[in-house]
Scaffold this active site. Structure first.
Site, PDB file in Angstrom:
ATOM      1  N   ASP A  19       0.812  -1.216   0.000  1.00 29.73           N
ATOM      2  CA  ASP A  19       0.000   0.000   0.000  1.00 29.73           C
ATOM      3  C   ASP A  19       0.847   1.269   0.000  1.00 29.73           C
ATOM      4  OD1 ASP A  19       0.864  -0.312   2.628  1.00 29.73           O
ATOM      5  OD2 ASP A  19      -1.144  -0.452   3.492  1.00 29.73           O
ATOM      6  N   THR A  20       1.994   1.241   0.661  1.00 27.28           N
ATOM      7  CA  THR A  20       2.847   2.430   0.647  1.00 27.28           C
ATOM      8  C   THR A  20       3.378   2.708  -0.749  1.00 27.28           C
ATOM      9  OG1 THR A  20       3.489   2.178   2.959  1.00 27.28           O
ATOM     10  CG2 THR A  20       4.962   3.462   1.562  1.00 27.28           C
TER      11      THR A  20
END
Length: 533
Positions: free
Chosen positions: A265-266
């Protein structure tokens, strides 16, 4: 840009011939592609729909459901059945909203955790959470077999207890030959895709070679892990198959492809920042804060190793040179303790109450290993203050604001120290700092961060991971993909800019099984940002 047919999209990872229907991605033909992005979070999971209204993007958060690890006597684990059901509920709602057809689905989420699969392809047990205490001893055992210096030389990844390497080692010997797959890729696999490990997520395992970007046999051998159980590696934007199962019978999902975006997700969140140049840094702020800058190649110098920086995989062959910093999870753990004592606070109430408080006399080390573990966080923080010879903050809900103030100031100081180290090690002259993710709404922490770093702070989208997920899918559908790096970084940045050129209203629509009341969410700020004064 020209239309793209399914069979021209690079990186298709199955043996079936894809459908020939074409999609326009800029309105040059009759239809722009509707897409779904699933964003798995350690506290809540989201299913969002992208569609185009009069040529303009509209992103709707159609389903959000709570998520948390639980310990029922067999370790701290995730309820994978509930996660899968929540995602399916969201997909069904998307199908109702866009019955004419959804081109693709991408899934991103937190890294390191994984599912072991049995002979029937189903999970053999609920997956462990990275915060389970079993990892502490496992890390010590692994480092007795291969040194931390050698691990860093091979992987360029921060030595931290939560990495997949130590979790796999902690599994029973009987499970070592069972295939495994990280959680975002598991969702894609469950929906019909091949079992894969997407590059940005694979780097977080601490099992991937930093130079050749392949599984590292030396590490597998040293830890006694079965290399044959590891998934096939793919690049960001790879098409991993056709949606199958019950939801595939819905008209909207007749020809829907499954795309591995930046599954971490980052990495998707950073891809959602359409920044140019090399003078900017980022903080992806949420449960964790991932703090760093973007490089063209890995930095594994002695200084990088000494400071324990990670070279995490990025989109388009980029490297995200960063550190994992304990984030707003500290405050939420405190809030859980205060709630058990009868005092209920919201994050917004606590942050607002700190707006005009003076800085505390001393700060805490937010990355103290003891603060990575769950349970009675106020006591853990006070124990650290005692070890430092500082006066503890009296425990109890009545001093919640003082504890919050201490956490916010300590986080800002830690961000500043990490960014100073990153600039020194890489030689980057940083001027701008983009803060994205849920923590970007924390105006007090943003202000403290601007003061501590001396950088121009620009706040981006709270849903930057979703924006990046969609941008990667669009670039892949458009054909901006090659086998070496996956989707091109410039194409993804261009799409991120398109999705953020106008304010994007994100709506939350009630869906079956939702545990959070439906409401319209506040308009998301543009990733191009608004500088804090």
């Amino acid at each position: 840009m020209s239309e793209v047919s399914h069979d021209r999209r690079a990186g298709i990872d199955d043996d079936r011939t894809a459908e020939s229907e074409s999609y326009s991605v800029r309105g040059e033909q009759s239809k722009e592609p509707a897409l779904v992005a699933v964003d798995l979070g350690a506290e809540s999971c989201r299913v969002s729909l992208l569609r185009w209204i009069d040529g303009q993007p509209e992103i709707r958060l159609v389903h959000r459901f709570a998520n948390s690890a639980r310990n029922e006597g067999n370790g701290l684990r995730w309820n994978i059945t509930a996660i899968c059901k929540g995602v399916e509920d969201g997909l069904r709602t998307c199908a109702q909203l866009e019955p004419e057809g959804i081109a693709a689905i991408g899934v991103d989420g937190w890294a390191v955790d994984y599912v072991r699969l049995g002979p029937n392809g189903q999970p053999v047990a609920e997956p462990f959470c990275y915060r389970d205490e079993r990892n502490v001893e496992a890390k010590n055992q692994v480092l007795s077999q291969i040194s931390a210096d050698r691990l860093y030389q091979l992987t360029g990844v921060q030595i931290i207890t939560l990495n997949t390497l130590y979790q796999l080692y902690a599994d029973s010997r009987a499970q070592q030959s069972l295939p495994w797959v990280n959680l975002p890729e598991f969702l894609l696999h469950r929906l019909g895709g091949r079992r894969v490990s997407e590059y940005t997520n694979a780097t977080h395992t601490q099992l991937l070679g930093v130079q050749d970007q392949a599984w590292c046999p030396e590490i597998f051998a040293a830890a006694g892990l079965d290399l044959g159980a590891a998934p096939r590696l793919v690049k960001p934007g790879t098409d991993v198959g056709l949606l199958q199962g019950d939801v595939a019978s819905l008209p909207a999902f007749r020809n829907t492809r499954l795309i591995a975006p930046a599954c971490h997700d980052t990495a998707s969140a950073i891809a959602g920042i359409p920044a140019q140049g090399s003078d900017w840094a980022f903080i992806s702020s949420g449960t964790w804060s991932l703090v760093g800058c973007v490089l063209d190649s890995a930095c594994v110098s002695a200084a990088a190793r000494s400071s324990n920086f990670s070279n995490e995989g990025g989109v388009g062959g980029k490297i995200y040179f960063l550190k994992n910093v304990n984030g707003m999870w500290l405050l939420r753990q405190c809030m859980e303790q205060w709630r058990s004592q009868g005092q209920v606070w919201t994050v917004e109430q606590l942050v607002e109450a700190c707006a005009f408080l003076a800085a505390p006399l001393s700060l805490i080390d937010v990355d103290d290993p003891d603060l990575l573990l769950p349970g009675n966080m106020p006591a853990r923080i006070n124990a650290q203050l005692n070890r430092m010879g500082q006066a503890p903050i009296p425990e109890g809900p009545d001093v919640a604001v003082r504890m919050t103030n201490l956490i916010l100031h300590s986080l800002a100081a830690r961000y500043a120290a990490v960014l100073q180290d990153a600039a020194s090690i890489t030689g980057r002259a940083l001027k701008r700092l983009y803060i994205v993710g849920g923590g970007s709404k924390n105006t007090v922490l943003n202000r403290l961060t601007a003061k501590a770093t001396g950088l121009q702070v620009l706040t981006g989208s709270t849903e930057s991971a979703t924006v990046g997920n969609f941008a990667i899918q669009l670039a892949a559908l458009e054909g901006n993909y090659n086998n070496d790096v996956g989707v091109a970084a410039n194409a993804v940045a261009e799409w991120a800019s398109v999705l953020s050129a106008l304010p994007i209203d994100i709506y939350e629509i009630d869906a079956p099984g939702s545990t959070i009341p439906a409401h319209k969410v506040e308009e998301v700020q543009r990733p191009t940002g608004k500088a804090l004064v």
